[in-house]
Enzyme design. Structure first.
Site, PDB file in Angstrom:
ATOM      1  N   TRP A  69      46.423  37.977  39.546  1.00 50.31           N
ATOM      2  CA  TRP A  69      46.999  37.040  40.520  1.00 50.31           C
ATOM      3  C   TRP A  69      46.423  37.256  41.916  1.00 50.31           C
ATOM      4  CZ3 TRP A  69      49.804  32.968  39.087  1.00 50.31           C
ATOM      5  CH2 TRP A  69      50.409  32.992  37.822  1.00 50.31           C
ATOM      6  N   SER A  70      45.251  37.853  41.993  1.00 49.91           N
ATOM      7  CA  SER A  70      44.719  38.285  43.285  1.00 49.91           C
ATOM      8  C   SER A  70      44.380  37.115  44.218  1.00 49.91           C
ATOM      9  CB  SER A  70      43.467  39.119  43.017  1.00 49.91           C
ATOM     10  OG  SER A  70      42.722  39.273  44.203  1.00 49.91           O
ATOM     11  N   ASN A  71      44.989  37.118  45.400  1.00 52.89           N
ATOM     12  CA  ASN A  71      44.631  36.129  46.434  1.00 52.89           C
ATOM     13  C   ASN A  71      43.175  36.317  46.864  1.00 52.89           C
ATOM     14  OD1 ASN A  71      47.257  35.133  46.495  1.00 52.89           O
ATOM     15  ND2 ASN A  71      47.891  36.408  48.222  1.00 52.89           N
ATOM     16  N   HIS A  72      42.744  37.558  46.851  1.00 54.89           N
ATOM     17  CA  HIS A  72      41.374  37.870  47.262  1.00 54.89           C
ATOM     18  C   HIS A  72      40.348  37.277  46.288  1.00 54.89           C
ATOM     19  CE1 HIS A  72      37.804  40.097  48.344  1.00 54.89           C
ATOM     20  NE2 HIS A  72      37.801  40.675  47.170  1.00 54.89           N
ATOM     21  N   LEU A  73      40.619  37.360  44.991  1.00 49.88           N
ATOM     22  CA  LEU A  73      39.692  36.753  44.019  1.00 49.88           C
ATOM     23  C   LEU A  73      39.606  35.244  44.236  1.00 49.88           C
ATOM     24  CD1 LEU A  73      40.199  38.243  40.411  1.00 49.88           C
ATOM     25  CD2 LEU A  73      38.354  38.698  42.040  1.00 49.88           C
TER      26      LEU A  73
END
Ligand SMILES: *Cc1c(COP(=O)(O)O)cnc(C)c1O
Length: 299
Positions: A69-73
């Site tokens: 769920w990474s915002n960074h990805l």
């Protein structure tokens, strides 16, 4: 063209004062630093951390790391699409390879990111040079520019100094939710003498004091600026919430028409209300909360 400037960020991001009786009662001012409005897809501190890395990558493909769920990805995948750069995301959890993609990873894939799933023990060791080299080989990304998990390298920390600089003279305390602590490390370095930064970790473990100090030493040569952490508001750890936090966030959204991102921003705002109610800030203090993100998927 691969310059992040061509993405037309809204900088400096807006600073909005809001009225909230929980702060009014204590004689406090509450401001929202709307980093969530910097860019529709490279949102918040992800913009501030990625932009200097995009410049440093100089058009090379990007590879980075994150959870499901990474915002960074998602931000990295969007940057790749917008700038025409190939991106690879190394995702924690080999078992995810056999399942339908969740909405966050689907978005990454739709933006053209190649997803490479790895088991948790290899993922944990990804900062060891040999493991990293093997991961990059397996992902076919040996020539790529590597952005670490969460995006917090030296370039990113230096980029976050601008966040502090935009707030000089505007608040006494600037509060931010912390994952890796990279945003706090840069923010604190950008503030004026007399201002202080407050970090609210969303992960459990109490390791962040050392991490933020190390990030500052690498980026600036020493621990820099006035900052501290309050470790009481993680709700059990990353992505842990609870009915109380959910209803708090819904209520805040209704009061202030602010979409409240749940993994980080909700915990920050909860922490600030708790601190105000404890009398932690002297009357007259102006407290700025950095809105580092927006809910995903959008409500
Ligand atoms: C990534 C993220 C953070 C944490 O930033 P760090 O620099 O890793 O501490 C905070 N808020 C939001 C919304 C994020 O996406």
């Amino acid at each position: 063209m691969t310059s992040p400037g061509q993405l037309a960020p809204r900088l400096p991001s807006p600073l909005e004062e809001i009225r909230d009786d929980r702060f009014d009662r204590r004689g406090l001012r509450l401001l929202l630093k709307r980093d969530d409005l910097i860019h529709p897809e490279l949102i918040g501190n992800k913009w501030r951390k990625l932009a200097p890395n995009l410049a440093a990558a100089g058009g090379r493909p990007l590879v980075t790391f994150g959870g499901a769920w990474s915002n960074h990805l998602r931000a990295t995948a969007a940057a790749g699409r917008l700038l025409g750069l190939p991106t690879t995301g190394v995702v924690r959890g080999h078992e995810l390879a056999d399942r339908p993609l969740n909405p966050s990873l689907s978005r990454c894939a739709a933006d053209g990111m190649r997803l490479h799933f790895v088991d948790r023990s290899a993922y944990r060791r990804k900062d060891e040079p040999e493991t990293l080299a093997a991961l990059l080989r397996a992902a076919g990304a040996e020539e790529a520019y590597v952005v670490p998990e969460g995006g917090s390298n030296t370039a990113a920390v230096r980029g976050c100094r601008d966040l502090g600089a935009e707030l000089r003279g505007r608040a006494d305390v600037v509060a931010v939710a912390c994952g890796t602590g990279g945003t706090l490390a840069g923010l604190a370095a950008g503030l004026d003498a007399g201002q202080r930064a407050l970090g609210v970790p969303v992960l459990r473990g109490g390791f962040l004091e050392g991490e933020v100090t190390a990030l500052q030493e690498r980026a600036f040569g020493s621990r820099t600026g006035a900052w501290s952490l309050d470790d009481r508001f993680h709700f059990g750890g990353y992505a842990r919430t609870g009915p109380e936090l959910d209803s708090f966030a819904e209520d805040f959204e209704q009061r202030h028409r602010l979409p409240v991102e749940r993994l980080y921003v909700a915990k920050l705002l909860w922490g600030l209300v708790a601190l105000a109610e404890e009398g932690a800030f002297p009357r007259g203090t102006a407290v700025a909360a950095v809105v580092t993100g927006r809910p995903f998927p959008a409500a």
